[in-house]
Enzyme design. Structure first.
Site, PDB file in Angstrom:
ATOM      1  N   LYS A 112      33.655 -27.804  77.679  1.00  7.50           N
ATOM      2  CA  LYS A 112      32.795 -27.009  78.559  1.00  7.50           C
ATOM      3  C   LYS A 112      32.728 -27.592  79.978  1.00  7.50           C
ATOM      4  O   LYS A 112      32.457 -26.882  80.931  1.00  7.50           O
ATOM      5  CB  LYS A 112      31.377 -26.934  77.990  1.00  7.50           C
TER       6      LYS A 112
HETATM    7  C1  LIG Z   1      32.187 -24.041  72.731  1.00  6.77           C
HETATM    8  C2  LIG Z   1      32.997 -24.789  71.766  1.00  6.77           C
HETATM    9  C3  LIG Z   1      33.992 -24.162  70.961  1.00  6.77           C
HETATM   10  C4  LIG Z   1      34.205 -22.672  70.957  1.00  6.77           C
HETATM   11  O1  LIG Z   1      34.775 -22.216  72.150  1.00  6.77           O
HETATM   12  P1  LIG Z   1      34.784 -20.647  72.506  1.00  6.77           P
HETATM   13  O2  LIG Z   1      35.277 -20.570  73.901  1.00  6.77           O
HETATM   14  O3  LIG Z   1      33.342 -20.218  72.379  1.00  6.77           O
HETATM   15  O4  LIG Z   1      35.646 -19.959  71.526  1.00  6.77           O
HETATM   16  C5  LIG Z   1      34.768 -24.958  70.139  1.00  6.77           C
HETATM   17  N1  LIG Z   1      34.581 -26.295  70.068  1.00  6.77           N
HETATM   18  C6  LIG Z   1      33.641 -26.927  70.812  1.00  6.77           C
HETATM   19  C7  LIG Z   1      33.479 -28.386  70.668  1.00  6.77           C
HETATM   20  C8  LIG Z   1      32.824 -26.206  71.689  1.00  6.77           C
HETATM   21  O5  LIG Z   1      31.887 -26.845  72.418  1.00  6.77           O
END
Ligand SMILES: *Cc1c(COP(=O)(O)O)cnc(C)c1O
Length: 475
Positions: A112
């Site tokens: 993120k």
């Molecule tokens: C947010 C997240 C995901 C999922 O990603 P998307 O873009 O919502 O499909 C997978 N793994 C981790 C560690 C995340 O923080």
């Protein structure tokens, strides 16, 4: 470059207006009207070059000239300085044809950070230019909140309110949010579930008076800007592994379908990608949708990969819009079906279009634990539970479909989920040096009941956007 809505009833917007709007006023999600194109030579040229160079080249066409190139390049450099690995998104080899792309070297240890570290300065810049303040609200089941707080903390134009479900996230995740000390950051422990937090946020966005009064902005992955920023590492990793001459397949641990949609965008921009593999945990709505052609909501199950414990993969709406030939009317029909009947059928043509590019595999809890243990033993590699879902899906994809080099996206650092790692692999991962002391710091958060008017009263009493427009008050 203009941005259009998947529901076809909102006016097209330029980049910065799209970035601040997040969700389109017709309830749809934004997409670019056309995808910038990269030639094979341009893609080959990314190999061996710094990440920031590729980021500039890939992202600048999306800005439509609204931000000066030197200003944007400085934002990229500043974002990259927050990462603890000089390659920013390094590749690690686990087998002759299997790699992981480590996306967890940012300040909050999950992918993120890639989007949030650019979203924050861009929003701040856009708001300064307009002489506005904004209120950022977000619900988090773990990683988004910490990344947003780290990125927006201390910026002058925004106040950030993050709701998390009280007692339902890991201690590392909670402490990453609650030990941050910024006057513009407010962390709220909601006495409810993640769904309650999400519903509260959606209710605020649906309240036009409040939305205008507080100048509300959203930072979850329905904001297309976040997905755009995530296209870069698909280019850099594929180029490092021999693209465009050698096609690479990507396996993506998927929740809201944001990260994998960034991969699809990269493909549309000219990057030769073999398969795009959706890796799901027990919350397998997308795997079922691809197999059966029907998108049906089921109750959310708690797993050891909590950031993927999601019922509605919001960004799948973008893929459907593309598969239906950008027919906004058709999308309105599907989404109405989802609202009323908790599901819809995907028409045969669009379903074939999606199946032509995507595969989907599910990992049970047992298979996730096995994958953690297996790669620890075979390659000396400690994968977090989300990445392990990807590794499990990758071996199924290879067994059933054979094919090219696979890159599994490593979406979080194992130290974020020490309990799950310890029970699968018998080792306890330690926090990276920059987070040492996390367990000694004081926490600061507000516990609120699951009561909409109390939540709104709290936010209104602390947001400086309220009646604060056009005042250049610095922190
Ligand atoms: C947010 C997240 C995901 C999922 O990603 P998307 O873009 O919502 O499909 C997978 N793994 C981790 C560690 C995340 O923080």
């Amino acid at each position: 470059m203009k941005y259009i809505s998947t529901r076809g009833e909102a006016p097209p917007l330029p980049f910065l207006a799209m970035l601040l709007a997040g969700l389109a006023p017709d309830g749809g999600l934004y997409l670019p009207d056309t995808y910038p194109q990269f030639t094979r030579d341009m893609i080959a040229g990314f190999a061996g070059r710094p990440y920031s160079e590729a980021a500039g080249a890939v992202l600048l066409p999306f800005l439509g000239g609204e931000i000066g190139t030197p200003v944007f390049r400085r934002m990229i450099e500043a974002a990259n300085k927050k990462f603890r690995h000089k390659a920013i998104a390094p590749l690690v080899q686990l087998d002759s044809d299997l790699f992981v792309l480590e996306l967890f070297h940012g300040p909050t240890l999950a992918f993120k950070d890639f989007a949030m570290q650019l979203l924050a300065p861009l929003m701040d810049h856009a708001l300064k230019t307009r002489g506005e303040r904004a209120t950022i609200i977000g619900a988090t089941s773990g990683d988004t909140g910490a990344a947003a707080i780290e990125a927006f903390g201390g910026l002058s134009q925004t106040d950030v309110f993050i709701l998390f479900p009280h007692g339902r996230i890991s201690e590392v995740q909670r402490r990453q949010m609650t030990t941050a000390r910024f006057p513009n950051v407010h962390t709220i422990a909601l006495q409810g579930t993640f769904d309650d937090a999400q519903t509260s946020i959606k209710t605020m966005f649906g309240n036009n008076v409040l939305r205008a009064e507080l100048n509300l902005c959203g930072v979850n992955s329905i904001n297309l800007a976040r997905i755009i920023f995530q296209t870069v590492y698909y280019f850099t990793s594929a180029a490092a592994l021999g693209a465009p001459h050698r096609p690479v397949s990507f396996v993506v641990p998927t929740g809201n379908f944001g990260n994998i949609f960034a991969g699809w965008m990269a493909k549309r921009m000219g990057l030769p990608i073999g398969r795009l593999v959706i890796a799901a945990n027990s919350n397998d709505i997308l795997a079922r949708a691809l197999a059966e052609g029907s998108y049906e909501l089921q109750p959310v199950r708690a797993t050891q990969s909590p950031s993927m414990d999601i019922q509605i993969s919001s960004n799948f709406e973008r893929q459907l819009f593309e598969a239906y030939g950008r027919d906004g009317r058709a999308l309105c029909g599907l989404m109405e079906g989802l609202r009323q009947a908790k599901g819809f059928r995907i028409a045969p043509g669009p379903l074939e279009t999606i199946r032509a590019e995507f595969d989907a595999f599910r990992a049970t809890e047992e298979e996730t634990s096995q994958a953690i243990l297996r790669y620890r033993r075979e390659a000396g590699y400690l994968a977090d539970p989300h990445t392990a879902v990807g590794l499990s899906a990758a071996s199924k994809a290879k067994e059933q479909k054979g094919g090219s080099i696979q890159v599994v996206l490593a979406t979080a650092h194992p130290a974020k989920f020490p309990a799950a790692i310890e029970s699968s692999a018998g080792v306890r991962p330690s926090l990276p040096p920059h987070l040492e002391g996390l367990f000694e710091k004081d926490e600061n958060y507000e516990v609120l009941p699951n009561d909409q008017s109390e939540i709104e009263r709290f936010i209104r009493s602390r947001s400086r956007a309220l009646n604060g427009r056009n005042q250049a008050v610095a922190l």
